[in-house]
Write a protein that holds these residues in place. Structure first.
Motif, PDB file in Angstrom:
ATOM      1  N   PRO A   6      35.696  30.442  40.709  1.00 22.33           N
ATOM      2  CA  PRO A   6      36.197  31.258  41.738  1.00 22.33           C
ATOM      3  C   PRO A   6      36.707  30.486  43.090  1.00 22.33           C
ATOM      4  CG  PRO A   6      33.892  31.842  41.426  1.00 22.33           C
ATOM      5  CD  PRO A   6      34.197  30.367  40.831  1.00 22.33           C
ATOM      6  N   SER A  98      32.218  36.608  42.393  1.00 24.79           N
ATOM      7  CA  SER A  98      32.336  35.137  41.797  1.00 24.79           C
ATOM      8  C   SER A  98      32.048  35.249  40.202  1.00 24.79           C
ATOM      9  CB  SER A  98      31.368  34.263  42.511  1.00 24.79           C
ATOM     10  OG  SER A  98      32.088  33.798  43.685  1.00 24.79           O
ATOM     11  N   ILE A 101      34.511  37.153  38.146  1.00 20.78           N
ATOM     12  CA  ILE A 101      35.799  36.282  38.155  1.00 20.78           C
ATOM     13  C   ILE A 101      35.433  35.232  36.985  1.00 20.78           C
ATOM     14  CG2 ILE A 101      36.980  34.609  39.089  1.00 20.78           C
ATOM     15  CD1 ILE A 101      36.854  36.341  41.647  1.00 20.78           C
ATOM     16  N   THR A 221      39.809  34.999  43.839  1.00 21.78           N
ATOM     17  CA  THR A 221      40.586  35.216  42.623  1.00 21.78           C
ATOM     18  C   THR A 221      40.010  33.789  41.889  1.00 21.78           C
ATOM     19  OG1 THR A 221      42.693  35.207  41.655  1.00 21.78           O
ATOM     20  CG2 THR A 221      42.469  33.572  43.464  1.00 21.78           C
ATOM     21  N   SER A 222      40.521  33.433  40.593  1.00 20.07           N
ATOM     22  CA  SER A 222      40.325  32.309  40.025  1.00 20.07           C
ATOM     23  C   SER A 222      40.954  31.152  40.676  1.00 20.07           C
ATOM     24  CB  SER A 222      40.783  32.534  38.407  1.00 20.07           C
ATOM     25  OG  SER A 222      42.217  32.594  38.506  1.00 20.07           O
TER      26      SER A 222
END
Lengths: 393, 300
Positions: A6, A98, A101, A221-222
């Protein structure tokens, strides 16, 4: 499928005050979310899910305040989960995001933290209800008296003095002067701290945090998606741990003395292991610790591995945790100058991310590449820890 | 795609008043689920719970419960949504390789609470709380909006219920016991009070997302087990999910308010029923069914 790392794309927060009577609760949230989305250069349509972090809803006086405010953070049509782990809530929010994701369930997650303590007449009256309703509520324990017990034991066993606590208060209030969002903007002296009103021995008013209205938001986000963005912070390690409830169960041996917040050490150890950190004092560049009391910050120096057990006061005496020290702690001013409870852990997380992105403004620590953020809840009971890095794994 | 094992399950089914303290109720189900999984407390690394402060009468419902929930010295995560949200975070923890085994638990002890006093607190305090609208009235307004004409919803008779449920989730392994596998998860949230989208829009979206994640079509479903949603009839629910009516299984109307425990109880019921094939479990909380969650479970 291997787990996705993450990352944090942006952080936004409101101005904090004892009462943000100038706005309603949804507007308060909108203020933070708008800033986070702008900081992340992300559109609301890119958000796949929302994690809402808000602690006791008794503060807001609304059952499930996330629903009431759903339009303000763009949650309509999106998956929404509300987390609540007491004061640690703001740390649990990014932890939950986290995992969502990393598991590949959602790519981009908005984490929103809210607390509006001004809606309740007396925060300590609310806190009284966290204790066992049969045996303890009549004793009138609350957060202040509970942490005063911790400070007393630090004094008895580890040489903590009022001078040490006054230095921490003065440092944090001084740091807050460089943070435009901090609730308390006031230059104080150690003498003022030592002469401030006594709350519960040995704690005084200027050893403690304010009660703040405010909200914060973080866009996560990733790591893969973050690589295409102009700036990002990467989640290098996460930890979480809970201690036993009863204070007496934590006072019986060296490892579990109430003066040693051991669950914070467990959470940090887990995060360090995941991040590959073996010497936090040398490897970390900055720490955003959730310490609502001056004595707790010193105890956390030990729990976080920045000082040996019982020697947190050494970091005070050498000035190591000041802005110009070798391991600055809460350059933002921290929880002692801003405390919207359920959002406070998220502010620590966002501030740590901002530090490693080089976007912390006037309280930026030069060259920060690795930062630690923590959160705590209950009476020294629930802890989270997150290591943020400037580079992906 | 997600694949997380359900290794154990235990439940104290709904009753008007379970004669146990809250700690005892929770310990009974968490220890029972661990035994069912053939695991001990040392084998799990976290506890994921769904609990309501208001129902439990405490500002931090879980604070005194570290022992019974199994979270001491472990990761504690708690949601204030239906327990399918706790299942989602627990499954994510395992799927992200952050844990090999975790507890998911939930409870509701309405025998200790005053439900009527709590219902009004779900409404926004400035503009709508003064209307003293019951949640069933909110559902009626939304359905009226859907249908374009005034509609009444029969007020749901609620009998106070105590209930507790726990599951053990593990990473897939041939050496571990498997009662079922979580293969899909989905969720969606509707607007607060404001009409303008179908009442069951979030339920449809959550169900669709869970099936999509699992790579399954709704026509594959052998069972769609619905937690709560008692103001909605079978035909409407079947249409919303896209399944024949006889695929639906509903919880007893006698227990119309199981709090956040409804979803996990429905998962437990799916496992206990032992029906082969994928079973969709649906829940929707909030003041107008706006917070929907879904899980697709392949029963072993």
């Amino acid at each position: 499928m291997s787990p996705q790392q993450p990352a944090v794309l942006g952080f936004g927060q409101t101005r904090y005050k004892t009462s943000r009577a100038d706005v309603g609760t949804p507007e308060l949230i909108f203020e933070a979310v708008s800033r986070a989305l702008a900081d992340a250069d992300t559109e609301l349509t890119e958000i796949d899910a929302v994690v809402f972090a808000s602690a006791p809803e008794v503060f807001e006086g609304v059952y499930e305040p996330d629903r009431w405010c759903v339009e303000a953070f763009g949650g309509v049509g999106k998956p929404l989960i509300r987390v609540h782990t007491g004061g640690a809530t703001g740390g649990s929010g990014p932890l939950a995001a986290s995992r969502l994701i990393a598991a590949g369930l959602y790519e981009t997650v908005l984490v929103v933290g809210l607390q509006r303590t001004s809606e309740t007449a007396d925060a300590q009256a609310v806190f009284t209800t966290i204790f066992d309703p049969v045996y303890e509520q009549d004793v009138q324990l609350n957060v202040i008296t509970g942490i005063a017990l911790v400070a007393s034991r630090q004094m008895k066993y580890f040489g903590l003095t009022e001078d040490h606590m006054a230095w921490v208060s003065t440092k944090n209030f001084g740091n807050a002067l460089r943070n435009p969002y901090a609730h308390l903007h006031r230059e104080i002296t150690e003498q003022e701290v030592k002469q401030s009103r006594s709350l519960a021995y040995p704690l005084r008013l200027l050893h403690t945090c304010p009660r703040s209205d405010g909200a914060a938001a973080v866009v996560m986000t990733s790591a893969e998606k973050a690589r295409g963005k102009s700036h990002a912070a990467y989640v290098a390690g996460l930890g979480c741990a809970a201690d036993v409830y009863r204070i007496g169960d934590r006072i019986h041996d060296d490892e579990s003395d109430f003066a040693i917040p051991r669950a914070q050490a467990w959470a940090a150890t887990e995060a360090y292991q995941e991040a590959g950190i073996t010497d936090p004092r040398r490897e970390l560049d900055v720490v955003e610790v959730y310490a609502p009391f001056a004595n707790l910050e010193i105890a956390y120096y030990e729990s976080l591995g920045l000082a040996p057990p019982g020697r947190g006061i050494d970091l005070v005496e050498t000035g190591a945790t000041a802005m110009d020290g070798d391991i600055p702690v809460v350059p933002s001013g921290g929880c002692m100058t801003t405390n919207p409870i359920g959002a406070t852990g998220l502010i620590r997380f966002g501030e740590a991310a901002a530090q490693v992105m080089g976007r912390a403004g006037d309280h930026q620590v030069d060259g920060a590449r690795l930062a630690l953020a923590t959160a705590c809840g209950g009476i020294d009971q629930f802890y989270t820890a997150a290591v943020l890095a400037a580079q992906p794994a | 795609m997600i694949s997380v094992n359900i290794a154990g399950s235990y439940c104290l089914p709904p009753r008007p008043d379970i004669p146990m303290a809250l700690d005892e109720m929770i310990y009974t189900v968490t220890s029972g689920a661990l035994r069912d999984a053939g695991l001990g407390i040392g084998d799990v690394s976290g506890s994921f719970m769904a609990a309501s402060d208001l129902y439990d009468g405490r500002a931090i419902a879980t604070m005194t419960l570290t022992g019974s929930t199994g979270s001491f010295h472990k990761n504690e995560m708690r949601v204030c949504n239906d327990s399918l949200a706790a299942l989602t975070l627990a499954a994510a923890e395992v799927a992200a390789d952050a844990a090999q085994a975790v507890i998911v638990c939930t409870w509701s002890k309405l025998s200790d609470a005053n439900r009527d006093a709590m219902a009004a607190l779900g409404l926004e305090p400035v503009f709508t709380r003064g209307l003293n609208a019951h949640p069933d009235a909110v559902v009626a307004l939304r359905r009226s909006s859907d249908l374009g004409r005034p509609t009444l919803v029969e007020r749901t008779a609620v009998e106070s219920a105590d209930v507790a449920v726990a599951l053990i989730l593990t990473a897939p392994s041939p050496e571990r016991r498997t009662r079922g596998t979580v293969i899909g998860l989905g969720a969606a949230n509707g607007p607060y009070l404001r009409p303008g989208e179908p009442l069951l829009g979030p339920v449809t979206a959550a169900a669709t997302a869970a099936c999509k994640l699992a790579g399954r079509d709704v026509t594959d479903l052998r069972r769609a087990r619905v937690a709560g949603l008692h103001a909605v009839d079978d035909d409407e629910l079947a249409r919303a999910v896209g399944v024949p009516r006889d695929v639906l299984a509903r919880q007893s109307e006698r227990w119309a308010d199981l709090g956040y425990a409804a979803g996990l109880l429905a998962v437990h019921e799916s496992l206990a029923a032992g029906e082969p094939g994928p079973a969709l479990v649906l829940s929707a909380g909030g003041i107008g069914y706006e917070n929907a969650h879904a899980a697709l479970v392949e029963v072993a």
